[in-house]
Write a protein that holds these residues in place. Structure first.
Motif, PDB file in Angstrom:
ATOM      1  N   ALA A 110     -41.396  30.179  -3.187  1.00 30.32           N
ATOM      2  CA  ALA A 110     -40.429  30.923  -3.166  1.00 30.32           C
ATOM      3  C   ALA A 110     -40.549  31.801  -4.669  1.00 30.32           C
ATOM      4  O   ALA A 110     -40.311  32.231  -5.016  1.00 30.32           O
ATOM      5  CB  ALA A 110     -39.151  30.385  -2.723  1.00 30.32           C
ATOM      6  N   LEU A 111     -40.679  29.820  -5.677  1.00 30.22           N
ATOM      7  CA  LEU A 111     -41.382  30.162  -6.691  1.00 30.22           C
ATOM      8  C   LEU A 111     -41.845  30.666  -7.510  1.00 30.22           C
ATOM      9  O   LEU A 111     -42.337  31.645  -7.954  1.00 30.22           O
ATOM     10  CB  LEU A 111     -40.629  28.933  -7.555  1.00 30.22           C
ATOM     11  N   PHE A 112     -43.422  30.259  -6.875  1.00 25.20           N
ATOM     12  CA  PHE A 112     -44.497  30.559  -7.469  1.00 25.20           C
ATOM     13  C   PHE A 112     -45.067  31.444  -6.410  1.00 25.20           C
ATOM     14  O   PHE A 112     -46.397  32.579  -7.286  1.00 25.20           O
ATOM     15  CB  PHE A 112     -45.395  29.660  -7.241  1.00 25.20           C
ATOM     16  N   ASN A 113     -44.813  32.575  -5.164  1.00 26.55           N
ATOM     17  CA  ASN A 113     -45.138  33.216  -5.108  1.00 26.55           C
ATOM     18  C   ASN A 113     -44.581  33.534  -3.531  1.00 26.55           C
ATOM     19  O   ASN A 113     -44.782  33.902  -2.614  1.00 26.55           O
ATOM     20  CB  ASN A 113     -47.020  32.558  -4.620  1.00 26.55           C
ATOM     21  N   PRO A 114     -43.787  34.712  -4.478  1.00 22.99           N
ATOM     22  CA  PRO A 114     -42.641  34.417  -3.479  1.00 22.99           C
ATOM     23  C   PRO A 114     -43.084  36.138  -2.362  1.00 22.99           C
ATOM     24  O   PRO A 114     -42.327  35.845  -1.294  1.00 22.99           O
ATOM     25  CB  PRO A 114     -41.123  35.440  -4.468  1.00 22.99           C
ATOM     26  N   GLU A 115     -43.607  37.109  -2.660  1.00 26.99           N
ATOM     27  CA  GLU A 115     -44.602  38.020  -1.853  1.00 26.99           C
ATOM     28  C   GLU A 115     -45.512  37.296  -0.598  1.00 26.99           C
ATOM     29  O   GLU A 115     -45.120  37.890  -0.126  1.00 26.99           O
ATOM     30  CB  GLU A 115     -45.307  39.146  -2.564  1.00 26.99           C
ATOM     31  N   TYR A 116     -45.585  35.882  -0.727  1.00 28.77           N
ATOM     32  CA  TYR A 116     -46.179  35.671   0.551  1.00 28.77           C
ATOM     33  C   TYR A 116     -45.741  35.455   0.662  1.00 28.77           C
ATOM     34  O   TYR A 116     -45.829  35.085   2.825  1.00 28.77           O
ATOM     35  CB  TYR A 116     -47.155  34.627  -0.056  1.00 28.77           C
ATOM     36  N   LEU A 117     -44.342  34.989   1.222  1.00 25.61           N
ATOM     37  CA  LEU A 117     -42.887  34.500   2.765  1.00 25.61           C
ATOM     38  C   LEU A 117     -42.921  35.739   3.246  1.00 25.61           C
ATOM     39  O   LEU A 117     -42.668  35.874   3.986  1.00 25.61           O
ATOM     40  CB  LEU A 117     -41.284  34.232   1.632  1.00 25.61           C
ATOM     41  N   LEU A 118     -43.069  36.777   2.476  1.00 27.41           N
ATOM     42  CA  LEU A 118     -42.939  38.059   3.861  1.00 27.41           C
ATOM     43  C   LEU A 118     -44.498  38.720   5.002  1.00 27.41           C
ATOM     44  O   LEU A 118     -44.752  39.837   4.624  1.00 27.41           O
ATOM     45  CB  LEU A 118     -42.696  39.569   2.906  1.00 27.41           C
ATOM     46  N   SER A 119     -45.417  37.717   4.159  1.00 31.09           N
ATOM     47  CA  SER A 119     -46.795  38.599   4.802  1.00 31.09           C
ATOM     48  C   SER A 119     -46.784  37.606   6.068  1.00 31.09           C
ATOM     49  O   SER A 119     -46.049  37.021   6.684  1.00 31.09           O
ATOM     50  CB  SER A 119     -47.991  37.710   3.663  1.00 31.09           C
ATOM     51  N   ASP A 120     -48.298  38.687   6.640  1.00 31.11           N
ATOM     52  CA  ASP A 120     -48.426  38.188   8.028  1.00 31.11           C
ATOM     53  C   ASP A 120     -49.059  36.616   7.516  1.00 31.11           C
ATOM     54  O   ASP A 120     -48.518  35.643   9.050  1.00 31.11           O
ATOM     55  CB  ASP A 120     -48.762  38.706   8.739  1.00 31.11           C
ATOM     56  N   GLU A 121     -49.432  35.993   7.121  1.00 27.78           N
ATOM     57  CA  GLU A 121     -50.496  35.170   6.884  1.00 27.78           C
ATOM     58  C   GLU A 121     -49.439  33.702   6.807  1.00 27.78           C
ATOM     59  O   GLU A 121     -49.808  32.549   7.529  1.00 27.78           O
ATOM     60  CB  GLU A 121     -51.301  35.092   6.243  1.00 27.78           C
ATOM     61  N   TYR A 122     -48.212  33.835   6.306  1.00 28.25           N
ATOM     62  CA  TYR A 122     -47.062  32.849   5.848  1.00 28.25           C
ATOM     63  C   TYR A 122     -46.473  32.844   7.584  1.00 28.25           C
ATOM     64  O   TYR A 122     -46.075  31.750   7.568  1.00 28.25           O
ATOM     65  CB  TYR A 122     -46.326  33.378   4.925  1.00 28.25           C
ATOM     66  N   ARG A 123     -46.140  33.468   8.047  1.00 23.70           N
ATOM     67  CA  ARG A 123     -45.732  33.645   9.049  1.00 23.70           C
ATOM     68  C   ARG A 123     -46.372  32.869  10.290  1.00 23.70           C
ATOM     69  O   ARG A 123     -45.901  31.725  11.479  1.00 23.70           O
ATOM     70  CB  ARG A 123     -45.164  35.085   9.642  1.00 23.70           C
TER      71      ARG A 123
END
Length: 198
Positions: free
Chosen positions: A180-193
């Motif tokens: 959430a701090l260093f790469n918030p866009e990643y939280l919305l990605s399919d890879e994160y899910r």
């Protein structure tokens, strides 16, 4: 430590550094020194995000690599280690690997957008606040004065970050909070899910 100039405005002394694609600041009171990245001695049994230890003037410093916890953009060429001030003389020394360190900027309180720390949702990402500045102007001036501009600077709560990373009981939340701090866009990605379901 905060400075109080003649006009009574609070001045925050923030160390500016880069990690991934972001520009960040941390209060200098939590930072002991900056050293060049160096060969680390592996530490048996340590978590993946601690690639090893280094020695600084006969002291052992455990190095934290955020990239071992979350995905970030390409690493910078000038890797540095920010060494934290230990809680006490007997505490373990820690340092965090970053891409570059730019120096200390004296930031007027009036330009900082501080977050409401009483909101428990906001506390999840170690962010104290944010501001706009000009990194290029700052780097090409003499002194530590604040330089206005359009670069986004995130002010990190280093005390909370250090305490959480070094607390085994926080291991379940550390990945989400750092992402959430260093790469918030990643939280919305399919890879994160996908990774979150594992």
């Amino acid at each position: 430590m905060e400075l109080m100039p003649a006009d009574k405005e609070i001045i925050h002394r923030l160390l500016l550094f880069a990690l991934g694609e972001g520009l960040y600041g941390a209060q200098v009171s939590y930072i002991r020194e900056i050293v060049q990245d160096q060969v680390k001695i592996p530490l048996p049994g340590a978590p993946d995000f601690i690639p090893g230890i280094i020695h600084i003037r006969e002291e052992v410093v455990k190095v934290i690599d955020i990239r071992k916890i979350i995905p970030l953009a390409k690493e910078g060429l000038k890797k540095k280690i920010i060494v934290f001030v230990p809680e006490n003389q007997s505490a373990t020394r820690f340092g965090m690997l970053v891409d570059d360190v730019y120096g200390i900027m004296e930031v007027p309180d009036s330009v900082v957008n501080l977050l409401d720390r009483s909101d428990t949702k906001i506390q999840n990402n170690f962010m104290l606040g944010f501001l706009k500045c000009s990194l290029d102007t700052f780097l090409h001036q003499n002194g530590r004065q604040y330089a206005a501009g359009n670069d986004d600077l995130v002010w990190i709560d280093f005390e909370d970050l250090i305490r959480t990373i070094t607390d085994d009981g926080q291991s379940d939340t550390i990945t989400f909070r750092l992402t959430a701090l260093f790469n918030p866009e990643y939280l919305l990605s399919d890879e994160y899910r996908k990774n979150a379901k594992k």
